[in-house]
Write a protein that holds these residues in place. Structure first.
Motif, PDB file in Angstrom:
ATOM      1  N   VAL A   1       0.814  -1.211   0.000  1.00  0.00           N
ATOM      2  CA  VAL A   1       0.000   0.000   0.000  1.00  0.00           C
ATOM      3  C   VAL A   1       0.849   1.263   0.000  1.00  0.00           C
ATOM      4  O   VAL A   1       0.455   2.286  -0.582  1.00  0.00           O
ATOM      5  N   ASP A   2       2.031   1.233   0.613  1.00  0.00           N
ATOM      6  CA  ASP A   2       2.852   2.444   0.670  1.00  0.00           C
ATOM      7  C   ASP A   2       3.938   2.471  -0.402  1.00  0.00           C
ATOM      8  O   ASP A   2       4.942   3.168  -0.255  1.00  0.00           O
ATOM      9  N   ASP A   3       3.728   1.740  -1.482  1.00  0.00           N
ATOM     10  CA  ASP A   3       4.591   1.823  -2.657  1.00  0.00           C
ATOM     11  C   ASP A   3       3.829   2.609  -3.720  1.00  0.00           C
ATOM     12  O   ASP A   3       2.812   2.140  -4.244  1.00  0.00           O
ATOM     13  N   PRO A   4       4.247   3.816  -4.064  1.00  0.00           N
ATOM     14  CA  PRO A   4       3.478   4.627  -5.026  1.00  0.00           C
ATOM     15  C   PRO A   4       3.380   4.002  -6.405  1.00  0.00           C
ATOM     16  O   PRO A   4       2.417   4.251  -7.136  1.00  0.00           O
ATOM     17  N   TYR A   5       4.377   3.185  -6.780  1.00  0.00           N
ATOM     18  CA  TYR A   5       4.304   2.517  -8.078  1.00  0.00           C
ATOM     19  C   TYR A   5       3.126   1.544  -8.125  1.00  0.00           C
ATOM     20  O   TYR A   5       2.576   1.270  -9.198  1.00  0.00           O
ATOM     21  N   CYS A   6       2.734   1.003  -6.967  1.00  0.00           N
ATOM     22  CA  CYS A   6       1.602   0.083  -6.928  1.00  0.00           C
ATOM     23  C   CYS A   6       0.302   0.780  -7.296  1.00  0.00           C
ATOM     24  O   CYS A   6      -0.603   0.166  -7.874  1.00  0.00           O
TER      25      CYS A   6
ATOM     26  N   ILE B   1       8.092  10.971  -6.239  1.00  0.00           N
ATOM     27  CA  ILE B   1       8.287  11.904  -7.359  1.00  0.00           C
ATOM     28  C   ILE B   1       8.213  11.169  -8.689  1.00  0.00           C
ATOM     29  O   ILE B   1       7.533  11.586  -9.632  1.00  0.00           O
ATOM     30  N   ASP B   2       8.894  10.045  -8.762  1.00  0.00           N
ATOM     31  CA  ASP B   2       8.977   9.293 -10.015  1.00  0.00           C
ATOM     32  C   ASP B   2       7.626   8.707 -10.410  1.00  0.00           C
ATOM     33  O   ASP B   2       7.259   8.698 -11.589  1.00  0.00           O
ATOM     34  N   ALA B   3       6.881   8.204  -9.423  1.00  0.00           N
ATOM     35  CA  ALA B   3       5.568   7.629  -9.725  1.00  0.00           C
ATOM     36  C   ALA B   3       4.623   8.689 -10.283  1.00  0.00           C
ATOM     37  O   ALA B   3       3.833   8.422 -11.204  1.00  0.00           O
ATOM     38  N   LYS B   4       4.692   9.895  -9.742  1.00  0.00           N
ATOM     39  CA  LYS B   4       3.850  10.972 -10.264  1.00  0.00           C
ATOM     40  C   LYS B   4       4.240  11.313 -11.706  1.00  0.00           C
ATOM     41  O   LYS B   4       3.367  11.621 -12.541  1.00  0.00           O
ATOM     42  N   ARG B   5       5.521  11.279 -12.007  1.00  0.00           N
ATOM     43  CA  ARG B   5       5.958  11.526 -13.377  1.00  0.00           C
ATOM     44  C   ARG B   5       5.410  10.443 -14.314  1.00  0.00           C
ATOM     45  O   ARG B   5       4.926  10.740 -15.417  1.00  0.00           O
TER      46      ARG B   5
ATOM     47  N   ILE C   1      14.240  13.667 -19.034  1.00  0.00           N
ATOM     48  CA  ILE C   1      15.099  14.741 -19.544  1.00  0.00           C
ATOM     49  C   ILE C   1      14.519  15.296 -20.847  1.00  0.00           C
ATOM     50  O   ILE C   1      14.535  16.520 -21.075  1.00  0.00           O
ATOM     51  N   ARG C   2      13.986  14.439 -21.677  1.00  0.00           N
ATOM     52  CA  ARG C   2      13.393  14.909 -22.936  1.00  0.00           C
ATOM     53  C   ARG C   2      12.223  15.848 -22.659  1.00  0.00           C
ATOM     54  O   ARG C   2      12.052  16.867 -23.343  1.00  0.00           O
ATOM     55  N   GLU C   3      11.409  15.512 -21.658  1.00  0.00           N
ATOM     56  CA  GLU C   3      10.313  16.403 -21.291  1.00  0.00           C
ATOM     57  C   GLU C   3      10.831  17.751 -20.805  1.00  0.00           C
ATOM     58  O   GLU C   3      10.232  18.794 -21.077  1.00  0.00           O
ATOM     59  N   ALA C   4      11.968  17.716 -20.082  1.00  0.00           N
ATOM     60  CA  ALA C   4      12.548  18.969 -19.603  1.00  0.00           C
ATOM     61  C   ALA C   4      13.037  19.834 -20.770  1.00  0.00           C
ATOM     62  O   ALA C   4      12.986  21.074 -20.705  1.00  0.00           O
ATOM     63  N   LEU C   5      13.517  19.197 -21.835  1.00  0.00           N
ATOM     64  CA  LEU C   5      13.938  19.955 -23.017  1.00  0.00           C
ATOM     65  C   LEU C   5      12.754  20.662 -23.667  1.00  0.00           C
ATOM     66  O   LEU C   5      12.881  21.750 -24.231  1.00  0.00           O
ATOM     67  N   THR C   6      11.587  20.029 -23.548  1.00  0.00           N
ATOM     68  CA  THR C   6      10.386  20.560 -24.195  1.00  0.00           C
ATOM     69  C   THR C   6       9.636  21.541 -23.311  1.00  0.00           C
ATOM     70  O   THR C   6       9.241  22.628 -23.739  1.00  0.00           O
ATOM     71  N   ASP C   7       9.464  21.138 -22.048  1.00  0.00           N
ATOM     72  CA  ASP C   7       8.554  21.865 -21.154  1.00  0.00           C
ATOM     73  C   ASP C   7       9.239  22.578 -20.003  1.00  0.00           C
ATOM     74  O   ASP C   7       8.568  23.173 -19.164  1.00  0.00           O
ATOM     75  N   GLY C   8      10.561  22.478 -19.899  1.00  0.00           N
ATOM     76  CA  GLY C   8      11.242  23.019 -18.735  1.00  0.00           C
ATOM     77  C   GLY C   8      11.402  21.951 -17.677  1.00  0.00           C
ATOM     78  O   GLY C   8      11.111  20.773 -17.910  1.00  0.00           O
ATOM     79  N   PRO C   9      11.885  22.307 -16.482  1.00  0.00           N
ATOM     80  CA  PRO C   9      12.147  21.325 -15.433  1.00  0.00           C
ATOM     81  C   PRO C   9      10.933  20.461 -15.139  1.00  0.00           C
ATOM     82  O   PRO C   9       9.806  20.960 -15.055  1.00  0.00           O
ATOM     83  N   ALA C  10      11.176  19.133 -15.002  1.00  0.00           N
ATOM     84  CA  ALA C  10      10.089  18.209 -14.693  1.00  0.00           C
ATOM     85  C   ALA C  10       9.555  18.498 -13.304  1.00  0.00           C
ATOM     86  O   ALA C  10      10.326  18.639 -12.353  1.00  0.00           O
ATOM     87  N   PRO C  11       8.242  18.614 -13.153  1.00  0.00           N
ATOM     88  CA  PRO C  11       7.679  18.867 -11.826  1.00  0.00           C
ATOM     89  C   PRO C  11       7.901  17.694 -10.910  1.00  0.00           C
ATOM     90  O   PRO C  11       7.986  16.555 -11.356  1.00  0.00           O
ATOM     91  N   SER C  12       8.005  17.969  -9.620  1.00  0.00           N
ATOM     92  CA  SER C  12       8.231  16.899  -8.651  1.00  0.00           C
ATOM     93  C   SER C  12       6.961  16.651  -7.871  1.00  0.00           C
ATOM     94  O   SER C  12       5.965  17.335  -8.041  1.00  0.00           O
TER      95      SER C  12
END
Length: 463
Positions: free
Chosen positions: A80-85, A128-132, A452-463
């Protein structure tokens, strides 16, 4: 056979050699001190990563399934406390809708602590990564409210384990997960709470089958972690003719599809792509050539920042984790057309010698050429860089002078060089390799160039 091969491999211990000099070299000893580590051997790694072995294992698993007249069962391990789940709860029912498979969920609560050298950093980064990933695949993801108590986690886990046989498990688990991550109280619902023994059963099964992580699926003797590896599972199911639609295809490939396609007009960008890696890490090997190609495709300068392997930084990498990394790396290498699996472990002297030469090559502006020669030598060509003959091959292939390289072997400045890179990683909240940094955007993993590709397009990736 694999287990016997591992057991028969020699034990080695990594420890500092006491010396009166300030920067004394370290060495490998064959005594039996308190901490030991097995070196990987070429015979073991060739066996573990053999495509022929994988094919046979898959054929045997399918034969056993047919004899037992069992469905194509996908075992899913949920925490339950694994965001990837929270993402897998949405992806797996969609997968079942497209393929003729049966989903069997298992709920776990406790992880094997020896598998996670930096659990707090992992927990923070995973959120952070799961939200991305959720944004990439357009999946709903709750706004995380930090500070869920262990009591709420236990309550949610027991509520979930009581629902594993429910046909609505995935929908109910998604609701419970949303409440948990949002900081709301987890409702008990119509089901009685499960007991701790049921959770321990799920954890024991995970370990027995050979893995250590949640958000994983097990199908026919093979493991697939998270959304990132569902493409391998999809291809396997397609190969078995299990697609319900004759035109069925792979859906979970957004993390690597189109990475090298241009982002707007080609321009020379001022911000470099920084690549933190270890010469011993299989994932670092895979990521290095991705980094080269990505930087060239998008007009980026590539800054290479080697660090010591985790074992040489005092972090354990247990056997089950190493075996999974090897088999997973082989699948990923095949996907990108790279050789992998003929490994002579450089742990200890091999790493020290290689990094001493790398520091000299860096000063000469040739570190990229050197690492382009070194990494496949270690990961795919069974070249022993702890030996003069092996390292000389690497140096020559990079177009560098062996005599100058031998003089660099006596240097000690490489230690400060790699230690500085490790400090940078720590400041970024990261611990494992490979890591990517572009401006304010940071990502962990050889499969995160899309961030990183998204950052090239949209700026820094949101966390």
């Amino acid at each position: 056979m694999a287990a016997n091969a591992v057991r028969s491999s020699p034990y080695w211990h990594w420890q500092p050699q006491r010396d009166t000099t300030e920067s004394s070299p370290r060495r490998l000893t064959k005594d039996k001190p308190r901490m030991q580590h097995r070196k990987l051997t070429p015979a073991l790694t060739r066996f573990v990563t053999s495509p022929a072995r994988r094919i046979v294992m898959r054929q045997v698993a399918e034969l056993r399934r047919r004899i037992a007249r069992q469905p194509h069962a996908i075992h899913y391990f949920h925490r339950v406390d694994d965001p990837y789940c929270q993402l897998m709860l949405q992806a797996l029912p969609e997968l079942q809708h497209r393929f003729d498979v049966t989903l069997i969920p298992h709920v776990i609560e406790q992880l094997q602590p020896q598998m996670y050298p930096a659990p707090d950093l992992l927990s923070a980064y995973s959120a952070i990564d799961a939200k991305r990933l959720a944004r990439l695949y357009r999946l709903p993801f709750p706004q995380i409210v930090p500070g869920a108590t262990s009591g709420e986690r236990e309550k949610a886990s027991r509520a979930l384990v009581a629902r594993t046989r429910s046909p609505r498990f995935f929908a109910e688990a998604l609701d419970i997960g949303t409440a948990f991550w949002s900081g709301a109280s987890v409702a008990d619902g119509a089901h009685p709470a499960g007991d701790a023994a049921a959770l321990r059963t799920g954890e024991a099964l995970l370990e027995k089958l050979g893995h250590y992580a949640s958000a994983t699926v097990f199908y026919g003797g093979e493991w697939y972690w998270g959304l990132d590896r569902l493409d391998h599972l999809e291809r396997r199911l397609l190969g078995l003719g299990l697609g319900k639609n004759p035109n069925e295809s792979v859906h979970y490939d957004r993390t690597w599809r189109g990475l090298f396609e241009p982002v707007g007009e080609p321009i020379a960008r001022q911000t470099p792509l920084e690549y933190f890696f270890s010469a011993r890490s299989p994932y670092s090997y895979l990521g290095f050539f991705q980094a080269q190609k990505f930087a060239a495709a998008h007009g980026l300068d590539l800054e290479l920042k080697p660090v010591l392997p985790m074992v040489m930084r005092g972090m354990a990498v247990p056997q089950a984790k190493r075996i999974y990394i090897l088999t997973d790396s082989k699948r990923e290498a095949e996907k990108f057309g790279l050789e992998f699996g003929r490994i002579v472990d450089p742990l200890g002297p091999g790493i020290e010698r290689a990094y001493a030469v790398a520091h000299w090559a860096h000063a000469a502006g040739q570190s990229e050429a050197f690492f382009a020669s070194l990494l496949p030598a270690i990961a795919a060509e069974a070249i022993d860089v702890a030996s003069d003959s092996g390292l000389r091959k690497v140096v020559a292939r990079a177009g560098l002078d062996w005599r100058s390289a031998t003089q660099a072997l006596a240097g000690k400045r490489w230690r400060d060089w790699v230690t500085g890179h490790r400090s940078e990683m720590t400041d970024l909240g990261l611990w494992g390799v490979p890591c990517l940094k572009y401006g304010d955007t940071v990502a962990w993993g050889q499969d995160r160039f899309w961030v990183i590709r998204e950052a090239l397009t949209d700026g820094p990736a949101p966390s």
